[in-house]
Design a protein around this motif. Structure first.
Motif, PDB file in Angstrom:
ATOM      1  N   VAL A 152      16.552 -28.318 -41.023  1.00 35.13           N
ATOM      2  CA  VAL A 152      15.650 -27.473 -41.820  1.00 35.13           C
ATOM      3  C   VAL A 152      16.392 -26.281 -42.413  1.00 35.13           C
ATOM      4  O   VAL A 152      16.251 -25.974 -43.595  1.00 35.13           O
ATOM      5  CB  VAL A 152      14.460 -26.975 -40.960  1.00 35.13           C
TER       6      VAL A 152
ATOM      7  N   LEU B 205      11.401 -22.789 -42.436  1.00 33.95           N
ATOM      8  CA  LEU B 205      11.218 -22.478 -43.859  1.00 33.95           C
ATOM      9  C   LEU B 205      11.159 -20.970 -44.074  1.00 33.95           C
ATOM     10  O   LEU B 205      11.687 -20.440 -45.056  1.00 33.95           O
ATOM     11  CB  LEU B 205       9.928 -23.149 -44.374  1.00 33.95           C
ATOM     12  N   LYS B 206      10.514 -20.303 -43.126  1.00 35.41           N
ATOM     13  CA  LYS B 206      10.460 -18.843 -43.216  1.00 35.41           C
ATOM     14  C   LYS B 206      11.878 -18.256 -43.122  1.00 35.41           C
ATOM     15  O   LYS B 206      12.259 -17.375 -43.889  1.00 35.41           O
ATOM     16  CB  LYS B 206       9.595 -18.303 -42.076  1.00 35.41           C
TER      17      LYS B 206
ATOM     18  N   ARG C 213      14.601 -19.699 -43.918  1.00 40.44           N
ATOM     19  CA  ARG C 213      15.318 -20.024 -45.164  1.00 40.44           C
ATOM     20  C   ARG C 213      15.013 -18.998 -46.241  1.00 40.44           C
ATOM     21  O   ARG C 213      15.897 -18.529 -46.958  1.00 40.44           O
ATOM     22  CB  ARG C 213      14.911 -21.416 -45.656  1.00 40.44           C
ATOM     23  N   ARG C 214      13.741 -18.629 -46.349  1.00 40.06           N
ATOM     24  CA  ARG C 214      13.379 -17.653 -47.375  1.00 40.06           C
ATOM     25  C   ARG C 214      14.015 -16.301 -47.079  1.00 40.06           C
ATOM     26  O   ARG C 214      14.483 -15.604 -47.970  1.00 40.06           O
ATOM     27  CB  ARG C 214      11.857 -17.508 -47.441  1.00 40.06           C
ATOM     28  N   GLU C 215      14.030 -15.936 -45.800  1.00 39.50           N
ATOM     29  CA  GLU C 215      14.585 -14.631 -45.442  1.00 39.50           C
ATOM     30  C   GLU C 215      16.092 -14.585 -45.665  1.00 39.50           C
ATOM     31  O   GLU C 215      16.651 -13.546 -45.975  1.00 39.50           O
ATOM     32  CB  GLU C 215      14.259 -14.310 -43.977  1.00 39.50           C
ATOM     33  N   ARG C 216      16.721 -15.720 -45.471  1.00 45.01           N
ATOM     34  CA  ARG C 216      18.172 -15.746 -45.668  1.00 45.01           C
ATOM     35  C   ARG C 216      18.527 -15.738 -47.156  1.00 45.01           C
ATOM     36  O   ARG C 216      19.610 -15.337 -47.529  1.00 45.01           O
ATOM     37  CB  ARG C 216      18.772 -16.990 -45.016  1.00 45.01           C
TER      38      ARG C 216
ATOM     39  N   ARG D 169      19.579 -17.709 -49.373  1.00 45.75           N
ATOM     40  CA  ARG D 169      20.891 -18.186 -49.795  1.00 45.75           C
ATOM     41  C   ARG D 169      20.739 -19.264 -50.865  1.00 45.75           C
ATOM     42  O   ARG D 169      19.750 -19.999 -50.889  1.00 45.75           O
ATOM     43  CB  ARG D 169      21.609 -18.800 -48.584  1.00 45.75           C
TER      44      ARG D 169
END
Lengths: 594, 175
Positions: B26, B70-71, B73-76, B78
């Motif tokens: 993920v 997913l959260k 991912r958004r915070e990262r 990239r």
């Protein structure tokens, strides 16, 4: 899933490996995505790959190994603690995590606040405030793993001392009238100005330059002086010498030897019946350390008054002799014998290297608190802050339920440390002062020696329960077995509104061993170091919360987490309002390793 | 009937590896995957009485991993190409469907088979999964070609799969 054959799995694993390595082309990625969406067998193969990859990581990674080593330790107490947590959480103003997940799903994964961990900590605060029972004790283990702060230790070790071939002590001949002292012993001595053997007589005005080794000189009035190379002296009379540079140790224990004087460029150090050391640095600054009795330090400049030092006291004379500067008393600063114990000498070398480095460290503009944990005989029960920027502020006080932390030997003989008893909730309390303020950038470096790594413990924190926030650095033993036991964690945010608790397993950490632990954070990334090496880092955009609670070293506020005090030794804590680089942290470790 | 907390904790411990494996897919990063697992564990333990029953627990955990991942991912934020949430949901269903009554035997067999990896393949797999090195880094360290590293890793996965199947049907080792 039994239909997943080896070939299919290998094809999918190849794509998955490239996907995880971030090297798939756009076209390959699209194919990978389509394959998962449209080919059930490929999706199943990817599931097999995921399980195998996760299991391989568990089997081979340090974190996974630690997890397995403790897998069997899950106890009823831990489960009970979780139940307490849930019960407490029901009474607090928390967000429903399940609902959050559902909401998020329905919002097509739009941005949503993080609440999971806030909920947990809210519950923790509730328990700490309202529960006084064995259960709170159990819970504390969990909370310790959730509320974390970071600290660093510094250990330093030096190169071994010079070789020490045996030398015969020769009694001096009866001194001729024009001479005033005799070389009474030497060890591995090499002179810059020819040979001086044991028994050589020394005259007034004679200069000696010692390149290497140790030499003992005895004046005709019985004062003994140990010179340690490199060292330059000139005899300045029958009871005085001038120290141009280097170190000497004076022993004046007979009535006739009293009053022996060591002169430097900027002062006269007059013995009043004692053992003392004098050091002159190449720039001319000098230091005096007294080990017994007392000495008078008389500056050459008329604007600075005399100062008398007693046993255990030290002072530096700086700025061309115009200013006294306090320095830590250093038990290992001088050699008191021409044949120092090799082990002690090795430690001395390390200790000196650390002392020198430590002095420079204390002057840094970005250092806001610095504790070397050396006892000050004149201020019992006080842990002095030596950071130049906040000296006189942020001193710590010893406290505990049963007794106080005890002074102990640190990384080397003569280096101080404090022993914290976990059961007695020993701690050092540093009252709040705005001098400890920093923005987002923060580094903590601590030299520590853990008694037990199976328990969770806080060792640097300023959690404010009223303000519901603060910072804490700690270690997760087995309190939460599912969360990387044997890991460090840093908590640095509000209890409500988002905080961070990342557990990072510490490779190679062992009890009863000095280690240097460092953590840096800048509002974007947090990194953990052990013995100068980075072992974990993670993205971390949670802001630092600046509480006004007292800062606790080695323990916690009594009303906070009762049973999660640190157990073991701490002998150095340095706190910076900047993010130190990996090279800087490695340098600190190398300067201080035992 | 709510799921008792001891069941949740046991499930988290037993499924830790596969949940982290899923989280890895993920978020695309091993360390971030550990973080996701930690977040999900906290949520699961605290909210266990709101999970319908034990049969839904694993599904709940997979969903939580996906949403938390997913959260993350958004915070990262990239610029990294990762599988879409739709694809992740497909994997989630496939994972839940793949769990059989003999799952603990399956995991035990997998662990035993991993122990049979030897020599060069074991070294490369250790570097890949133990030290979290990417194949390009492993190639540099071992002096082998990157393609060779990929091939070794994928073959190791294939061999493990075969070994597990043999062990579950009859006794057998790694081939």
């Amino acid at each position: 899933m039994s239909g997943i054959d080896r070939d299919r799995l290998e094809r999918v694993a190849g794509l998955a490996e490239r996907y995880l390595s971030g090297v798939l082309t756009e076209a390959d990625h699209a194919q990978f995505e389509r394959m998962v969406l449209r080919d059930p067998a490929a999706a199943q193969a990817l599931v097999v790959y995921m399980k195998q990859a996760g299991t391989l990581r568990e089997v081979f990674s340090a974190e996974g190994k630690a997890f397995h080593a403790r897998e069997g330790l899950l106890s009823g107490d831990v489960l009970e603690a979780f139940e307490i947590l849930q019960a407490a959480a029901d009474d607090t103003d928390i967000v429903d995590v399940t609902q959050l997940l559902a909401d998020e799903a329905s919002q097509n994964h739009s941005d949503a606040p993080r609440h999971t961990t806030e909920d947990l900590l809210s519950a923790a605060v509730y328990i700490f405030r309202h529960t006084v029972s064995r259960r709170a004790t159990v819970y504390a283990g969990i909370a310790a793993a959730l509320i974390l702060g970071a600290t660093l230790l510094f250990v330093f070790m030096g190169s071994p001392g010079p070789e020490q071939p045996p030398t015969r002590l020769v009694s001096p001949d009866t001194p001729p009238a024009e001479t005033i002292a005799t070389i009474t012993d030497q060890n591995d001595a090499r002179w810059a100005d020819g040979e001086h053997v044991i028994g050589s007589r020394l005259r007034e005005g004679q200069a000696l330059i010692l390149r290497s080794g140790f030499v003992e000189i005895t004046t005709d009035r019985g004062a003994r002086v140990i010179l340690e190379a490199p060292c330059e002296v000139t005899w300045a009379g029958d009871h005085a010498l001038r120290l141009e540079r280097g170190r000497l140790f004076g022993i004046c224990e007979t009535p006739r030897s009293k009053g022996f004087t060591v002169r430097t460029e900027h002062a006269s150090i007059v013995d009043l019946g004692t053992r003392f050391g004098v050091q002159v640095a190449p720039g001319g600054d000098s230091e005096v350390h007294v080990y017994s009795g007392s000495v008078a330090v008389r500056p050459a400049t008329g604007t600075l008054g005399n100062r008398t030092l007693a046993s255990g006291q030290s002072v530096a004379l700086v700025n061309n002799g115009t200013k006294f500067h306090p320095v830590d008393h250093d038990p290992l600063a001088f050699v008191a014998d021409t044949r120092p114990d090799p082990q002690e000498n090795a430690a001395r070398g390390a200790y000196r290297r650390w002392s020198e480095y430590s002095r420079g460290l204390s002057q840094r503009d970005d250092l806001f608190a610095y504790y070397t944990f050396d006892e000050d005989a004149n201020r019992p029960g006080v842990v002095r802050n030596l950071a130049r920027t906040s000296r006189g502020m942020l001193d710590g006080k010893l406290e505990g339920d049963r007794g106080e932390p005890r002074w102990a030997r640190g990384r080397w003989p003569g280096k101080g440390a404090l022993r914290f008893d976990r059961a007695s909730r020993h701690a050092v309390r540093v009252p709040f002062d705005s001098a400890r303020y920093f923005d987002q950038a923060f580094t903590a470096v601590m030299w520590m020696n853990f008694d037990d790594l199976a328990v969770s413990q806080h060792f640097l924190n300023h959690i404010d329960l009223e303000a519901r926030g603060g910072m804490s650095l700690g270690f997760n033993g087995t309190a939460i077995t599912a969360f990387a036991p044997g890991s460090l964690f840093l908590f640095k945010n509000k209890l409500i509104g988002g905080f961070n608790h990342r557990f990072r397993q510490v490779p190679g950490l062992r009890p009863n061993e000095w280690v240097c632990i460092a953590v840096t954070t800048d509002g974007k990334q947090t990194k953990y170091y052990l013995n100068g090496e980075l072992f974990a880092g993670y993205d971390d955009d949670r802001p630092m919360h600046h509480s006004k609670a007292d800062m606790m070293i080695g323990g916690t506020q009594k009303e906070h987490i009762n049973e999660q005090a640190f157990g073991g030794l701490i002998d150095e804590v340095a706190l910076f309002r900047s993010v130190l680089s990996g090279d800087e942290i490695e340098e600190i470790y190398n300067a201080g390793k035992p | 009937m709510p799921v008792p907390s001891d069941i949740v904790v046991k499930q988290l411990m037993q499924r830790r590896a596969e949940l982290i494996g899923y989280a890895w897919i993920v978020v695309g990063d091993a360390d971030a995957a550990e973080d996701v697992f930690q977040e999900v564990s906290v949520a699961a333990i605290r909210k266990c009485d709101e999970i319908a029953d034990a049969d839904h627990l694993l599904g709940w955990l997979y969903t939580a991993v996906r949403l938390e991942g997913l959260k993350a991912r958004r915070e990262r934020s990239r610029n990294r190409q990762l599988l879409s949430s739709e694809a992740l949901e497909v994997l989630e269903h496939a994972s839940a469907a793949s769990v059989g009554p003999d799952e603990s035997d399956h995991l035990a067999a997998l662990r035993e088979c991993i122990q049979q990896l030897q020599g060069g393949p074991r070294e490369i797999v250790e570097l890949r999964y133990g030290q979290n090195l990417k194949p390009a880094d492993i190639a540099q360290r071992t002096g082998k070609k990157v393609q060779t590293i990929y091939k070794t890793i994928t073959r190791a996965h294939g061999a493990l799969r075969e070994c597990v199947q043999r062990r579950l049907t009859s006794e057998g080792g790694l081939s």
